[in-house]
Design an enzyme around this catalytic site. Structure first.
Site, PDB file in Angstrom:
ATOM      1  N   ASP A   1      -8.218  -5.456  -0.046  1.00  0.00           N
ATOM      2  CA  ASP A   1      -8.293  -6.635  -0.902  1.00  0.00           C
ATOM      3  C   ASP A   1      -8.327  -7.971  -1.310  1.00  0.00           C
ATOM      4  OD1 ASP A   1      -9.519  -4.872  -2.630  1.00  0.00           O
ATOM      5  OD2 ASP A   1      -7.559  -4.049  -3.444  1.00  0.00           O
TER       6      ASP A   1
ATOM      7  N   HIS B   1       0.965  -1.031   0.030  1.00  0.00           N
ATOM      8  CA  HIS B   1       0.102   0.036  -0.125  1.00  0.00           C
ATOM      9  C   HIS B   1       0.357   1.214   0.514  1.00  0.00           C
ATOM     10  CE1 HIS B   1      -3.507   2.831   1.679  1.00  0.00           C
ATOM     11  NE2 HIS B   1      -3.858   1.861   0.100  1.00  0.00           N
TER      12      HIS B   1
HETATM   13  N1  CMC Z   1       4.107  -7.410  -4.536  1.00  0.00           N
HETATM   14  C1  CMC Z   1       5.257  -7.381  -4.931  1.00  0.00           C
HETATM   15  N2  CMC Z   1       6.363  -6.465  -4.789  1.00  0.00           N
HETATM   16  C2  CMC Z   1       5.612  -5.259  -5.062  1.00  0.00           C
HETATM   17  C3  CMC Z   1       4.103  -5.471  -4.140  1.00  0.00           C
HETATM   18  C4  CMC Z   1       3.477  -6.506  -4.694  1.00  0.00           C
HETATM   19  N3  CMC Z   1       2.001  -6.610  -4.054  1.00  0.00           N
HETATM   20  N4  CMC Z   1       3.726  -4.204  -3.934  1.00  0.00           N
HETATM   21  C5  CMC Z   1       5.005  -2.723  -4.104  1.00  0.00           C
HETATM   22  N5  CMC Z   1       6.205  -4.760  -4.339  1.00  0.00           N
HETATM   23  C6  CMC Z   1       7.669  -4.201  -4.534  1.00  0.00           C
HETATM   24  C7  CMC Z   1       7.427  -2.867  -5.422  1.00  0.00           C
HETATM   25  O1  CMC Z   1       8.294  -3.957  -6.960  1.00  0.00           O
HETATM   26  C8  CMC Z   1       8.983  -2.270  -4.989  1.00  0.00           C
HETATM   27  O2  CMC Z   1      10.077  -2.946  -5.251  1.00  0.00           O
HETATM   28  P1  CMC Z   1      11.478  -1.549  -5.160  1.00  0.00           P
HETATM   29  O3  CMC Z   1      11.158  -1.124  -3.981  1.00  0.00           O
HETATM   30  O4  CMC Z   1      12.382  -2.844  -5.145  1.00  0.00           O
HETATM   31  O5  CMC Z   1      11.329  -1.921  -7.399  1.00  0.00           O
HETATM   32  C9  CMC Z   1       8.625  -1.957  -4.087  1.00  0.00           C
HETATM   33  O6  CMC Z   1       7.821  -2.936  -3.306  1.00  0.00           O
HETATM   34  C10 CMC Z   1       7.590  -0.417  -3.240  1.00  0.00           C
HETATM   35  O7  CMC Z   1       6.091  -0.839  -3.979  1.00  0.00           O
HETATM   36  P2  CMC Z   1       6.088   1.084  -5.040  1.00  0.00           P
HETATM   37  O8  CMC Z   1       5.132   0.074  -6.434  1.00  0.00           O
HETATM   38  O9  CMC Z   1       6.803   2.001  -5.430  1.00  0.00           O
HETATM   39  O10 CMC Z   1       4.668   0.895  -4.586  1.00  0.00           O
HETATM   40  P3  CMC Z   1       3.231   1.714  -4.739  1.00  0.00           P
HETATM   41  O11 CMC Z   1       3.183   2.621  -3.675  1.00  0.00           O
HETATM   42  O12 CMC Z   1       4.181   2.671  -6.111  1.00  0.00           O
HETATM   43  O13 CMC Z   1       1.920   0.968  -5.007  1.00  0.00           O
HETATM   44  C11 CMC Z   1       0.751  -0.462  -4.931  1.00  0.00           C
HETATM   45  C12 CMC Z   1       1.243   0.582  -4.412  1.00  0.00           C
HETATM   46  C13 CMC Z   1      -0.388  -0.593  -3.593  1.00  0.00           C
HETATM   47  C14 CMC Z   1       0.033  -0.642  -6.092  1.00  0.00           C
HETATM   48  C15 CMC Z   1       1.316  -1.821  -4.567  1.00  0.00           C
HETATM   49  O14 CMC Z   1       2.272  -2.168  -3.682  1.00  0.00           O
HETATM   50  C16 CMC Z   1       0.867  -2.795  -5.312  1.00  0.00           C
HETATM   51  O15 CMC Z   1       0.596  -3.295  -6.982  1.00  0.00           O
HETATM   52  N6  CMC Z   1       0.080  -3.733  -4.913  1.00  0.00           N
HETATM   53  C17 CMC Z   1      -0.796  -5.151  -5.872  1.00  0.00           C
HETATM   54  C18 CMC Z   1      -2.495  -4.745  -6.115  1.00  0.00           C
HETATM   55  C19 CMC Z   1      -3.143  -4.279  -5.285  1.00  0.00           C
HETATM   56  O16 CMC Z   1      -3.608  -5.285  -3.896  1.00  0.00           O
HETATM   57  N7  CMC Z   1      -3.363  -3.001  -4.783  1.00  0.00           N
HETATM   58  C20 CMC Z   1      -4.302  -2.652  -4.143  1.00  0.00           C
HETATM   59  C21 CMC Z   1      -4.444  -1.475  -3.424  1.00  0.00           C
HETATM   60  S1  CMC Z   1      -5.204  -1.242  -2.047  1.00  0.00           S
HETATM   61  C22 CMC Z   1      -6.756  -0.620  -2.695  1.00  0.00           C
HETATM   62  C23 CMC Z   1      -6.908  -0.437  -3.334  1.00  0.00           C
HETATM   63  O17 CMC Z   1      -6.065   1.106  -3.094  1.00  0.00           O
HETATM   64  O18 CMC Z   1      -8.085  -0.034  -4.367  1.00  0.00           O
END
Ligand code: CMC
Length: 393
Positions: free
Chosen positions: A327, A270
């Site tokens: 989720d 998140h």
């Molecule tokens: N699985 C594997 N790696 C992950 C995940 C994951 N679910 N989430 C984040 N990371 C890694 C990402 O690759 C990055 O690694 P590095 O620093 O080595 O490049 C690090 O963690 C930081 O992630 P980010 O993508 O910069 O984080 P963000 O704040 O931009 O994205 C997120 C947040 C929710 C989009 C992401 O965690 C994600 O894609 N999660 C899976 C999809 C999901 O469950 N979404 C629902 C979110 S909660 C409810 C909603 O908003 O709808």
């Protein structure tokens, strides 16, 4: 462009001031208008939370009754809206139908456009919160080729939704209070989450003074993607793949860590929560309670627990502070209730709607709020001459 600070994904840019929802991501705290969400667990009531978010305080008994009556009164769609459903293929994604039909409400209720008129806003807000249920249920009935069921004025918000979803014309769906409470809790835990992607979208569209329906239709589109609301359906797909033996939980987690794989552990991570997501905690508990009560044994719940266990001990997830989000367990609850996977994100939209409305209204009421217009840093070519088409190589 020297004065512009680049902030991809707006990780550190405050776009507005808001009095609606407070989140402390480090401590896993979420409050609606100051009230910790855990306090809604005992007697979950989505309609009351909707009122609280939009109008800023818990409704008095009279206010609650008037609002609930209002929801009942406007549950029907204009009859001619039903023809629109027929135009969609059976296989149409319900999220596409939902956004199209919410936008279509603009055609049927242009009298509700007045920005400054609080009474009209109240009618529009109640109308939208009520009708999104009917639209969602009709989108489902259309997809399974069953007749639309009219809302029943004797039923309250959640039972009426389940009635429109699942009743057969000759036998009314009976709503178990346990199911009713579980859905109320699922909906209210989704009701607002400050400046998430869809709410920011609603505010951005609303900042041009577009009407409430158009702004919320845009919110549905933003919610659809798998990184946002679409994650609840993606979690189910992930658990199904594992269940069907296509991949083991360990292998899935390994793939999710591999940046080349493009696979993510869905329902994990998140932008704001870096400790735990309080909504996921509460929903995990509901899933544990609800399934045995319904006499429903779901192997996917065991798989989810297993994935959680592996990920929470893996340094990759620990270092990056990735925890289950809202989720991760919501889909298992909805599945146990009989809601199909392609309706999960629609359920999220029903839940999030009061938040969108509250933010749209807050923005409309804020003195001096400006049209949203982010800047950019241009990285394209410098001055380049136009070449006539026949002289191009
Ligand atoms: N699985 C594997 N790696 C992950 C995940 C994951 N679910 N989430 C984040 N990371 C890694 C990402 O690759 C990055 O690694 P590095 O620093 O080595 O490049 C690090 O963690 C930081 O992630 P980010 O993508 O910069 O984080 P963000 O704040 O931009 O994205 C997120 C947040 C929710 C989009 C992401 O965690 C994600 O894609 N999660 C899976 C999809 C999901 O469950 N979404 C629902 C979110 S909660 C409810 C909603 O908003 O709808």
């Amino acid at each position: 462009t020297g004065h512009i600070t680049l902030d991809p994904g707006y990780g550190n840019t405050g776009s507005c001031e808001s009095a609606i929802t407070f989140i402390d991501g480090e401590r896993g705290i979420l409050r609606y208008r100051g009230i910790p969400i855990e306090q809604f667990e005992q007697a979950p009531n989505f309609v009351e939370v909707a009122w609280l978010l939009i109008f800023g305080h818990l409704p008095s008994a009279d206010e609650y009754k008037a609002f609930a009556d209002n929801l009942t009164a406007c549950a029907n769609l204009d009859e001619s809206m039903k023809h629109h459903f027929e135009g969609f293929p059976r296989s149409a994604p319900p999220m596409a139908i939902l956004s199209a039909m919410i936008n279509a409400l603009s055609c049927f209720h242009p009298e509700l456009f007045e920005l400054e008129d609080a009474d009209r806003f109240r009618v529009a807000a109640a109308g939208l919160i009520s009708k999104i249920r009917t639209i969602a249920a009709y989108a489902y009935r259309h997809s399974v080729g069953q007749p639309y069921i009219y809302p029943n004025p004797a039923l309250r918000y959640v039972p009426n939704f389940l009635h429109m979803m699942f009743s057969q014309p000759y036998a009314e769906h009976l709503c178990d209070p346990i199911v009713r409470d579980a859905i109320n809790l699922v909906l209210l835990l989704h009701a607002d989450h400050e400046q998430n992607c869809s709410t920011s979208t609603v505010r951005m569209v609303g900042s041009s003074q577009a009407n409430l329906f158009a702004s919320c239709a845009a919110g549905v589109c933003a919610l659809w993607g798998p990184l946002h609301g679409g994650a609840n359906a993606a979690v189910l797909d992930m658990l199904e793949q594992i269940h069907q033996g296509q991949i083991s939980p360990e292998e899935y987690v390994r793939l999710a860590k591999d940046k080349d794989s493009k696979v993510r552990l869905m329902g994990f991570g998140h932008r704001v929560y870096k400790n735990f997501d309080p909504r996921a905690k509460m929903l995990g508990k509901v899933a544990e309670r609800l399934l045995p009560t319904l006499g429903y044994k779901d192997p996917l719940l065991d798989i989810a627990r297993k994935l959680e266990e592996i990920a929470l001990e893996d340094p990759y997830f620990v270092e990056r502070k990735l925890y289950p989000n809202v989720d991760f367990y919501s889909g298992i609850i909805m599945r146990a209730i009989g809601i199909p996977t392609n309706m999960f994100t629609v359920m999220f939209a029903i839940g999030r709607l009061p938040g969108w409305i509250a933010h749209w209204w807050e923005q409309a009421q804020t003195q001096g709020s400006r049209i949203a217009r982010p800047r950019q840093i241009y990285v394209g070519p410098g001055v380049t001459d136009h070449v006539p088409r026949d002289a191009r190589s």
